[in-house]
Design an enzyme around this catalytic site. Structure first.
Site, PDB file in Angstrom:
ATOM      1  N   LYS A 176       0.647  -1.260   0.466  1.00 26.42           N
ATOM      2  CA  LYS A 176       0.083   0.098   0.019  1.00 26.42           C
ATOM      3  C   LYS A 176       1.282   1.012  -0.282  1.00 26.42           C
ATOM      4  O   LYS A 176       0.521   2.236  -0.957  1.00 26.42           O
ATOM      5  CB  LYS A 176      -1.209  -0.197   1.269  1.00 26.42           C
ATOM      6  CG  LYS A 176      -2.002   1.015   1.269  1.00 26.42           C
ATOM      7  CD  LYS A 176      -2.820   0.998   2.504  1.00 26.42           C
ATOM      8  CE  LYS A 176      -3.746   2.101   2.385  1.00 26.42           C
ATOM      9  NZ  LYS A 176      -4.041   2.497   4.264  1.00 26.42           N
TER      10      LYS A 176
ATOM     11  N   GLU B 116      10.655  -4.823   4.271  1.00 28.33           N
ATOM     12  CA  GLU B 116      11.048  -6.343   3.536  1.00 28.33           C
ATOM     13  C   GLU B 116      10.180  -6.320   1.969  1.00 28.33           C
ATOM     14  O   GLU B 116      11.240  -6.804   1.583  1.00 28.33           O
ATOM     15  CB  GLU B 116      10.143  -6.456   4.551  1.00 28.33           C
ATOM     16  CG  GLU B 116      10.061  -6.805   6.012  1.00 28.33           C
ATOM     17  CD  GLU B 116      10.334  -6.187   6.826  1.00 28.33           C
ATOM     18  OE1 GLU B 116       9.379  -4.910   6.222  1.00 28.33           O
ATOM     19  OE2 GLU B 116       9.308  -6.194   8.256  1.00 28.33           O
TER      20      GLU B 116
ATOM     21  N   GLY C  33      -5.008  -1.645   4.808  1.00 30.02           N
ATOM     22  CA  GLY C  33      -3.893  -2.533   3.888  1.00 30.02           C
ATOM     23  C   GLY C  33      -4.381  -4.366   4.277  1.00 30.02           C
ATOM     24  O   GLY C  33      -4.371  -5.139   3.986  1.00 30.02           O
ATOM     25  N   ARG C  34      -5.345  -3.997   5.990  1.00 27.13           N
ATOM     26  CA  ARG C  34      -5.660  -5.185   6.519  1.00 27.13           C
ATOM     27  C   ARG C  34      -6.599  -5.861   5.920  1.00 27.13           C
ATOM     28  O   ARG C  34      -7.516  -6.580   6.160  1.00 27.13           O
ATOM     29  CB  ARG C  34      -5.377  -5.395   8.057  1.00 27.13           C
ATOM     30  CG  ARG C  34      -6.230  -4.311   8.751  1.00 27.13           C
ATOM     31  CD  ARG C  34      -5.947  -4.243   9.812  1.00 27.13           C
ATOM     32  NE  ARG C  34      -6.309  -2.989  10.433  1.00 27.13           N
ATOM     33  CZ  ARG C  34      -5.475  -2.365  10.787  1.00 27.13           C
ATOM     34  NH1 ARG C  34      -4.115  -1.786  10.558  1.00 27.13           N
ATOM     35  NH2 ARG C  34      -5.933  -1.131  11.426  1.00 27.13           N
TER      36      ARG C  34
ATOM     37  N   GLU D 185      -4.401  -5.579  15.136  1.00 28.74           N
ATOM     38  CA  GLU D 185      -3.571  -4.107  14.541  1.00 28.74           C
ATOM     39  C   GLU D 185      -5.221  -3.290  14.512  1.00 28.74           C
ATOM     40  O   GLU D 185      -5.042  -2.214  14.697  1.00 28.74           O
ATOM     41  CB  GLU D 185      -3.580  -4.887  13.505  1.00 28.74           C
ATOM     42  CG  GLU D 185      -2.352  -3.881  12.057  1.00 28.74           C
ATOM     43  CD  GLU D 185      -1.179  -3.668  10.927  1.00 28.74           C
ATOM     44  OE1 GLU D 185      -0.395  -3.942  11.290  1.00 28.74           O
ATOM     45  OE2 GLU D 185      -1.958  -3.365   9.649  1.00 28.74           O
TER      46      GLU D 185
ATOM     47  N   HIS E  75      -4.570 -31.567  19.285  1.00 29.89           N
ATOM     48  CA  HIS E  75      -3.278 -32.474  19.509  1.00 29.89           C
ATOM     49  C   HIS E  75      -1.989 -31.177  19.469  1.00 29.89           C
ATOM     50  O   HIS E  75      -1.416 -31.609  20.530  1.00 29.89           O
ATOM     51  CB  HIS E  75      -2.831 -33.515  19.015  1.00 29.89           C
ATOM     52  CG  HIS E  75      -4.174 -34.037  18.172  1.00 29.89           C
ATOM     53  ND1 HIS E  75      -4.002 -35.618  18.565  1.00 29.89           N
ATOM     54  CD2 HIS E  75      -5.162 -33.482  17.125  1.00 29.89           C
ATOM     55  CE1 HIS E  75      -4.839 -36.156  18.296  1.00 29.89           C
ATOM     56  NE2 HIS E  75      -5.799 -35.014  17.828  1.00 29.89           N
TER      57      HIS E  75
ATOM     58  N   LYS F 208      10.024   0.070  13.699  1.00 26.24           N
ATOM     59  CA  LYS F 208      10.886   0.039  12.697  1.00 26.24           C
ATOM     60  C   LYS F 208      12.571   1.038  12.655  1.00 26.24           C
ATOM     61  O   LYS F 208      13.073   1.020  11.998  1.00 26.24           O
ATOM     62  CB  LYS F 208       9.793   0.832  11.848  1.00 26.24           C
ATOM     63  CG  LYS F 208       8.578  -0.353  11.594  1.00 26.24           C
ATOM     64  CD  LYS F 208       8.347  -0.134   9.947  1.00 26.24           C
ATOM     65  CE  LYS F 208       6.325  -0.827   9.767  1.00 26.24           C
ATOM     66  NZ  LYS F 208       5.635   0.171   9.484  1.00 26.24           N
TER      67      LYS F 208
HETATM   68  O1  F6P Z   1       3.543  -2.741   9.860  1.00 23.33           O
HETATM   69  C1  F6P Z   1       2.423  -2.901   9.613  1.00 23.33           C
HETATM   70  C2  F6P Z   1       1.828  -2.535   8.413  1.00 23.33           C
HETATM   71  O2  F6P Z   1       2.210  -1.261   8.157  1.00 23.33           O
HETATM   72  C3  F6P Z   1       0.465  -3.168   7.959  1.00 23.33           C
HETATM   73  O3  F6P Z   1       0.007  -2.781   8.409  1.00 23.33           O
HETATM   74  C4  F6P Z   1       0.240  -3.392   6.833  1.00 23.33           C
HETATM   75  O4  F6P Z   1      -0.640  -4.043   5.898  1.00 23.33           O
HETATM   76  C5  F6P Z   1       1.636  -3.968   6.886  1.00 23.33           C
HETATM   77  O5  F6P Z   1       2.952  -3.490   7.490  1.00 23.33           O
HETATM   78  C6  F6P Z   1       2.513  -3.745   5.131  1.00 23.33           C
HETATM   79  O6  F6P Z   1       2.648  -2.305   4.988  1.00 23.33           O
HETATM   80  P1  F6P Z   1       2.539  -1.984   3.313  1.00 23.33           P
HETATM   81  O7  F6P Z   1       1.331  -2.559   2.286  1.00 23.33           O
HETATM   82  O8  F6P Z   1       2.652  -0.538   2.942  1.00 23.33           O
HETATM   83  O9  F6P Z   1       3.884  -2.829   2.030  1.00 23.33           O
END
Ligand code: F6P
Length: 498
Positions: A171, A177, A232-233, A318, A348, A460
């Protein structure tokens, strides 16, 4: 008196052929009446109207939360600042459909994204893999989320570089990452002999930050936009869900949206007393008030839904894992810890604690009437799966007396049964939308803004100076403004081994 005998029938509700049975919640008619009255007092009905109308309910970020527009297949106008967003949403649908037709001969798709840009599509790809009636279009769909290169290495072992397509999903398009994994995959394509133009041909983006995607080097016509009014979620309904369309066809993706739209219409138009997301939210709300619960579990008795609890963890924790309300005041309660995994495997693992531990942990048992495979033994196995699901709920609710304390089950451990008629794209969409709307309802009941996530930022920020210190390879780092003595010692430990 046992819980179920008193409350058996008035606690069964249905929508879209999904049955919710709350009989083992142990909530009597008087409690329910009070819960619905309290929900009305907390302006829940107005909140639902405001959410679907595009009011700026995400106050801290001054935005609407309009993920429902992404599954508004009937294209009813949805206005933000007087402009209908549906033409832009429909244009993305057309582009997704066109891409499904265009990607012929593609062997591998690498979807790079994390959190909300990963869980939804990953869950859907898994969940529908063996769903009766759904044909896979035969691409290998790979997901890369973790900065740990173990995941990347695994995926790149399988993928064929010259017939691979890459979708970078973020987003913000600033997530470390995702950008580092995307750069690594570009390097892999080049190292495998792909020219610059072949790389440009192979790489796509899904983002609300089109400028950053272009700066990364992705062609504008390979960028699928979504918007800041989609959290995002809550974004699997946008082009974030592209893998669903690519793997199972555009019609399947539409069915997924249709299930979610149907659940939205139920949530929006049904009185609170018959409203599935509201009833589920109120049951948890009640158990928290009554037992001060700290955790709840979601146990799908469907292997295909093994990713569901992980998706739900982000959705719920979140969204609602917060200590202050929408007005900045401390809250009494907010989101309990959410955990879970597929039954019967879960039995289990941690069911010992659910039955005999000191904590009361409410459970959502999720079951599917039809087996999820065509194997000759499917029906027999499925009966055993369902028997286990029902038995666990009964044992948890009623408990068992015994002269040996080891064999005593205290009982009165509340649970829901959510029964889906089948697990196809429609019901998967409906299930996820049911939980999204339940999360939003809980936020409204706790007076929490469910659509921001300020708590993910600080870690972060702190990671940056630590990474610099690790890069320096020095083992004489001392405490400073952003690195305390404990962390400085840990850095030195790591650096001393280099
Ligand atoms: O660090 C949490 C977050 O901001 C989430 O809310 C989001 O889903 C995820 O990182 C990934 O964010 P993006 O889609 O901006 O890469």
């Amino acid at each position: 008196m046992s819980l179920q005998s008193q409350f058996a029938s008035e606690n069964t509700h249905a929508a879209l052929d999904i049955v919710l049975d709350t009989a083992y919640q142990g909530i009597n008619a008087g409690n329910w009446a009070k819960l619905f009255a309290d929900a009305r007092k907390s302006q829940l009905e107005q909140f639902i109207v405001d959410m679907f109308a595009g009011k700026r309910i995400n106050k801290s970020e001054d935005r609407p939360a309009l993920h429902s527009a992404l599954r508004n297949l009937s294209k009813r106008p949805v206005l933000i600042n007087g402009t209908d967003v549906m033409p832009a949403v429909s244009e993305v649908w057309h582009r997704i459909e066109a891409l499904c037709n265009k990607w012929v001969g593609v062997t591998d798709v690498i979807h790079i994204g994390i959190g909300g840009s990963d869980f939804g599509p990953r869950l859907a790809i898994e969940a529908l893999a063996h769903a009766p009636g759904i044909e896979s279009r035969g691409m290998r769909m790979h997901f890369v989320a973790n900065i740990d290169t173990a995941e990347l290495a695994r995926v790149l072992t399988w993928a064929h570089p010259h017939s691979t397509r890459v979708i970078v999903v973020s987003k913000s398009f600033t997530t470390l990452e995702t950008s580092m994994n995307a750069k690594a995959v570009v390097a892999w394509l080049k190292d495998s002999g792909c020219s610059n133009s072949q790389v440009a041909h192979a790489i796509y983006a899904v983002t609300a930050n089109v400028t950053a995607a272009k700066e990364f080097g992705i062609n504008e016509d390979h960028i699928f936009p979504f918007w800041d009014w989609v959290g995002g979620r809550y974004s699997v309904w946008s082009a974030v869900g592209l893998p669903i369309a690519l793997q199972y066809g555009f019609e399947t993706f539409q069915q997924f949206l249709a299930g979610a739209e149907a659940m939205d219409l139920h949530f929006k138009n049904t009185p609170l007393e018959k409203n599935l997301p509201v009833i589920m939210a109120l049951a948890l709300f009640h158990q928290q008030e009554r037992h001060d619960i700290r955790a709840y579990a979601a146990i799908p008795y469907a292997d295909a839904l093994d990713w569901f609890p992980r998706w739900l963890q982000q959705l719920d924790m979140e969204s609602n894992g917060k200590s202050i309300d929408r007005d900045g005041k401390p809250v009494k309660h907010s989101c309990p810890v959410v955990f879970g995994s597929a039954g019967s495997n879960a039995q289990h693992s941690y069911f010992q604690l659910l039955h005999q531990g000191t904590e009361i942990i409410p459970i959502d048992f999720i079951a599917v009437r039809e087996p999820m495979s065509n194997r000759p033994e499917a029906k027999a196995h499925h009966r055993i799966l369902l028997s286990n699901c029902l038995a666990q709920a009964q044992a948890l609710a009623n408990g068992k007396t015994a002269s040996n304390p080891n064999d005593v089950y205290p009982g009165k451990r509340p649970s829901n049964l959510l029964l889906l008629p089948k697990l196809n794209a429609f019901y998967l969409g409906a299930l996820l939308a049911l939980y999204e709307n339940r999360t939003a309802t809980l936020g409204a009941l706790w007076n929490i803004n469910s659509f921001d996530q300020p708590g993910v930022e600080y870690g972060k920020v702190l990671a940056k100076p630590i990474e610099q210190a690790l890069t320096s390879h020095q083992n004489d780092i001392v405490a400073s403004a952003n690195i305390d003595a404990v962390t400085a010692a840990r850095i030195n430990l790591l650096n001393s081994n280099n």
